[in-house]
Design a protein around this motif. Sequence first.
Motif, short mmCIF file in Angstrom:
data_model
loop_
_atom_site.label_atom_id
_atom_site.label_comp_id
_atom_site.label_asym_id
_atom_site.label_seq_id
_atom_site.Cartn_x
_atom_site.Cartn_y
_atom_site.Cartn_z
N GLU A 54 41.29 41.78 29.95
CA GLU A 54 40.24 40.79 30.16
C GLU A 54 40.73 39.82 31.24
OE1 GLU A 54 39.54 37.75 26.93
OE2 GLU A 54 37.81 39.07 26.66
N LEU A 55 39.89 39.50 32.21
CA LEU A 55 40.26 38.55 33.27
C LEU A 55 39.52 37.25 33.07
CD1 LEU A 55 40.34 40.82 36.45
CD2 LEU A 55 42.18 40.26 34.86
N LEU A 56 40.23 36.16 33.32
CA LEU A 56 39.67 34.82 33.14
C LEU A 56 39.95 33.96 34.37
CD1 LEU A 56 41.59 35.30 30.18
CD2 LEU A 56 39.57 34.03 29.59
N CYS A 57 39.10 32.98 34.57
CA CYS A 57 39.33 31.99 35.61
C CYS A 57 38.96 30.64 35.01
CB CYS A 57 38.48 32.28 36.84
SG CYS A 57 38.73 31.09 38.17
N ASP A 58 39.91 29.74 34.98
CA ASP A 58 39.70 28.40 34.44
C ASP A 58 39.20 28.46 32.99
OD1 ASP A 58 40.07 25.72 34.86
OD2 ASP A 58 38.10 25.37 35.74
N GLY A 59 39.73 29.44 32.22
CA GLY A 59 39.39 29.58 30.81
C GLY A 59 38.10 30.33 30.54
N GLU A 60 37.39 30.74 31.57
CA GLU A 60 36.11 31.43 31.41
C GLU A 60 36.29 32.93 31.70
OE1 GLU A 60 31.91 31.39 33.82
OE2 GLU A 60 32.90 29.47 33.46
N GLY A 64 32.57 41.59 35.30
CA GLY A 64 33.04 42.60 36.23
C GLY A 64 32.18 42.75 37.47
N GLU A 65 30.94 42.29 37.40
CA GLU A 65 30.01 42.43 38.52
C GLU A 65 30.20 41.39 39.61
OE1 GLU A 65 27.89 45.07 38.79
OE2 GLU A 65 29.07 45.68 37.06
N HIS A 66 30.89 40.28 39.30
CA HIS A 66 31.05 39.22 40.28
C HIS A 66 32.14 39.55 41.30
CE1 HIS A 66 29.20 36.36 37.17
NE2 HIS A 66 28.30 36.60 38.11
N ALA A 67 31.92 39.13 42.52
CA ALA A 67 32.93 39.27 43.57
C ALA A 67 33.88 38.08 43.49
CB ALA A 67 32.25 39.32 44.94
N LEU A 68 35.11 38.26 43.98
CA LEU A 68 36.08 37.18 43.95
C LEU A 68 35.61 35.97 44.76
CD1 LEU A 68 39.46 39.10 44.13
CD2 LEU A 68 38.39 38.02 42.16
N ARG A 69 34.90 36.21 45.83
CA ARG A 69 34.36 35.11 46.64
C ARG A 69 33.43 34.23 45.79
NH1 ARG A 69 32.65 37.71 51.22
NH2 ARG A 69 34.58 37.10 52.23
N PHE A 70 32.60 34.88 44.96
CA PHE A 70 31.69 34.16 44.07
C PHE A 70 32.49 33.35 43.04
CE2 PHE A 70 29.44 33.95 40.02
CZ PHE A 70 28.26 33.33 40.39
N VAL A 71 33.52 33.98 42.46
CA VAL A 71 34.36 33.30 41.45
C VAL A 71 35.01 32.07 42.07
CG1 VAL A 71 36.42 33.52 40.02
CG2 VAL A 71 34.77 35.40 40.12
N LYS A 72 35.55 32.23 43.27
CA LYS A 72 36.24 31.12 43.93
C LYS A 72 35.26 29.98 44.24
CE LYS A 72 39.52 29.94 47.47
NZ LYS A 72 40.38 30.39 48.53
N GLY A 73 34.04 30.31 44.56
CA GLY A 73 33.06 29.29 44.94
C GLY A 73 32.35 28.63 43.78
N THR A 74 32.29 29.28 42.62
CA THR A 74 31.50 28.73 41.52
C THR A 74 32.32 28.40 40.27
OG1 THR A 74 30.96 30.92 40.68
CG2 THR A 74 29.40 29.93 42.22
N VAL A 75 33.27 29.24 39.92
CA VAL A 75 34.03 29.02 38.68
C VAL A 75 35.25 28.14 38.94
CG1 VAL A 75 35.23 30.14 36.76
CG2 VAL A 75 33.25 31.25 37.81
N TRP A 76 35.96 28.42 40.02
CA TRP A 76 37.19 27.69 40.35
C TRP A 76 36.83 26.45 41.15
CZ3 TRP A 76 41.85 27.91 38.46
CH2 TRP A 76 42.91 27.29 39.13
N THR A 77 36.91 25.30 40.53
CA THR A 77 36.48 24.06 41.20
C THR A 77 37.65 23.20 41.64
OG1 THR A 77 36.32 23.00 39.03
CG2 THR A 77 34.31 23.99 39.92
#
Length: 92
Positions: A54-60, A64-77
Motif C-alpha cells: 500500500e502506498l501513502l502520501c502524507d498519511g493518505e 493506483g489511478e493517480h499520476a505522481l504529478r497529481f499526487v505532488k500537486g494535490t496531496v503533498w502540500t
Amino acid sequence: VSFKVEQAPLEAHEEPLPIELLDKPYLKTNGNLKVAQLRKYLARKMKMQSAELELLCDGEELSGEHALRFVKGTVWTKPTELVIQFRRRVDE
C-alpha cells in the motif's frame, strides 16, 4: 518528479518490509507515472506481490489511478521534497 520512498511507521504487531532490497531511497521519474506502476516496481524490488503493498502520501492512501504529478500537486502540500511511504496492506 523526484521523491523519497520510505517505510510508513510500523504498528506494534507489524514486521518491517525488506527495504534493504531497494537500491536507493530517492527516485526520479516522469510525473505521468501512475501510483499503480510505482507500487508494482517497489513490490518487485522487495520480492512481494503488488497487491500486498500500500502506498501513502502524507498519511493518505494513494489511488493506483493517480499520476505522481497529481499526487505532488494535490496531496503533498509541504514545501519539502515529495515523500511516498509504503506499508504492507492490511486486510480488514
